[in-house]
Design a protein around this motif. Sequence first.
Motif, mmCIF file in Angstrom:
data_model
loop_
_atom_site.group_PDB
_atom_site.id
_atom_site.type_symbol
_atom_site.label_atom_id
_atom_site.label_comp_id
_atom_site.label_asym_id
_atom_site.label_seq_id
_atom_site.Cartn_x
_atom_site.Cartn_y
_atom_site.Cartn_z
ATOM 1 N N VAL A 96 0.867 -1.187 0.000
ATOM 2 C CA VAL A 96 0.000 0.000 0.000
ATOM 3 C C VAL A 96 0.897 1.227 0.000
ATOM 4 O O VAL A 96 1.901 1.278 0.722
ATOM 5 C CB VAL A 96 -0.931 0.029 1.236
ATOM 6 C CG1 VAL A 96 -1.832 1.265 1.201
ATOM 7 C CG2 VAL A 96 -1.770 -1.239 1.309
ATOM 8 N N VAL A 97 0.541 2.232 -0.822
ATOM 9 C CA VAL A 97 1.321 3.467 -0.878
ATOM 10 C C VAL A 97 0.410 4.660 -0.652
ATOM 11 O O VAL A 97 -0.804 4.601 -0.872
ATOM 12 C CB VAL A 97 2.043 3.630 -2.233
ATOM 13 C CG1 VAL A 97 2.986 2.466 -2.476
ATOM 14 C CG2 VAL A 97 1.049 3.769 -3.376
ATOM 15 N N THR A 98 1.012 5.744 -0.204
ATOM 16 C CA THR A 98 0.321 7.027 -0.104
ATOM 17 C C THR A 98 0.813 7.917 -1.231
ATOM 18 O O THR A 98 2.008 8.000 -1.484
ATOM 19 C CB THR A 98 0.623 7.710 1.238
ATOM 20 O OG1 THR A 98 0.237 6.833 2.303
ATOM 21 C CG2 THR A 98 -0.146 9.016 1.365
ATOM 22 N N ALA A 99 -0.115 8.590 -1.912
ATOM 23 C CA ALA A 99 0.253 9.451 -3.035
ATOM 24 C C ALA A 99 -0.532 10.743 -2.978
ATOM 25 O O ALA A 99 -1.696 10.761 -2.537
ATOM 26 C CB ALA A 99 -0.013 8.743 -4.363
ATOM 27 N N SER A 100 0.099 11.810 -3.429
ATOM 28 C CA SER A 100 -0.628 13.064 -3.613
ATOM 29 C C SER A 100 -1.637 12.878 -4.734
ATOM 30 O O SER A 100 -1.314 12.343 -5.800
ATOM 31 C CB SER A 100 0.345 14.184 -3.976
ATOM 32 O OG SER A 100 -0.349 15.326 -4.442
ATOM 33 N N ALA A 101 -2.864 13.324 -4.500
ATOM 34 C CA ALA A 101 -3.903 13.169 -5.521
ATOM 35 C C ALA A 101 -3.510 13.849 -6.825
ATOM 36 O O ALA A 101 -3.963 13.442 -7.906
ATOM 37 C CB ALA A 101 -5.221 13.732 -5.007
ATOM 38 N N ALA A 102 -2.648 14.866 -6.750
ATOM 39 C CA ALA A 102 -2.238 15.593 -7.952
ATOM 40 C C ALA A 102 -1.433 14.727 -8.902
ATOM 41 O O ALA A 102 -1.348 15.025 -10.105
ATOM 42 C CB ALA A 102 -1.432 16.827 -7.567
ATOM 43 N N THR A 103 -0.819 13.642 -8.408
ATOM 44 C CA THR A 103 -0.002 12.785 -9.257
ATOM 45 C C THR A 103 -0.570 11.368 -9.344
ATOM 46 O O THR A 103 0.157 10.400 -9.548
ATOM 47 C CB THR A 103 1.451 12.740 -8.748
ATOM 48 O OG1 THR A 103 1.479 12.282 -7.391
ATOM 49 C CG2 THR A 103 2.097 14.112 -8.832
#
Length: 325
Positions: A96-103
């Motif tokens: 599982v990863v966390t990502a900025s919604a912008a990318t």
Amino acid sequence: MRAIEFKEYGEPEVLTVVEVATPEPGPGQVTIDVAYAGVNFADLKARSVGYRVPALPFVPGLEVSGRVREVGAGVEGLSPGQEVAAFLDGGGYADVVTASAATVFPLPGGVDLRTGATLPTVLPTAHALLHEVGRLRAGESVLVQGAAGGVGTVAGQLARTAGAGAVYGVVSSASKAAYALAHGYDEVFVGDTFPEEVRRATGGRGVDLVLDSVGGDTLRRGVDALAVFGRLVSFGNASGARPWSVGQGELYPGSRSVAGFSILELAASDPTVLRTVAEHAFRAVTDGHVDLPVTAEFALADAADAHLLMEGRTSTGKLVLRVDR
């Protein structure tokens, strides 16, 4: 959940499987259940010499595909279960990863999760090199270093789609030359004699645009291969050579120019521009103009084997880690 991390810099064996807490999204973020993670040369540099590593231990991985797990406050246009690809500043080798919604990008129609892991870095990079930075015009000629690699495979196809008059590549072996010729290249040169080969192929004129990811002496030879008003775009230093500098004596004759591009720096400085570039680039896939071949797939736990293969400089196309069990 599982993640692949290293606690010290070194050879691929420093990559180890660890159990870590499952992240939760903050405002403007999403978490993603990863299906596949792309393997990039920047991951190897992070592991071996600490390239863009803020602190140890560190989980490498710049791009993933998967399904949205949770959505943080303020995020619009993304929902749990949606199939997406994401560009990350590290952390991709994990369940599982966390990502900025912008990318984070919804997968284009007809693109499966395996292919989706190849989208976030190579397509926007190749598009930006040719268009935003390289300013390629129809009828011009292009020379691409590493023509059989991930970016090289895409750059040849995109250049052809953009109407390039001739597309040349440089590789390190005959087998890689055969691979590159199947992905948009008119002629592929093997080894360091490419400036002479370029002059032969172009009747002494040289090429209009050179894309260089190697640096060092290879970059300087690329400048020598340029035509009058030719442009070279540097987007890496795979050679590990000392930082280069180009002087007036090399640029003034022929009115040549040199520029640079880094998708990591663009993502950090202006993710909105990255998103625009990515959306333009992704259209090449949905329009059927670009094939994104995955040439080798490894289980997440075998990330070290993927790094070994890429470091051996025998791989072609794109390598991915299979994460979803």
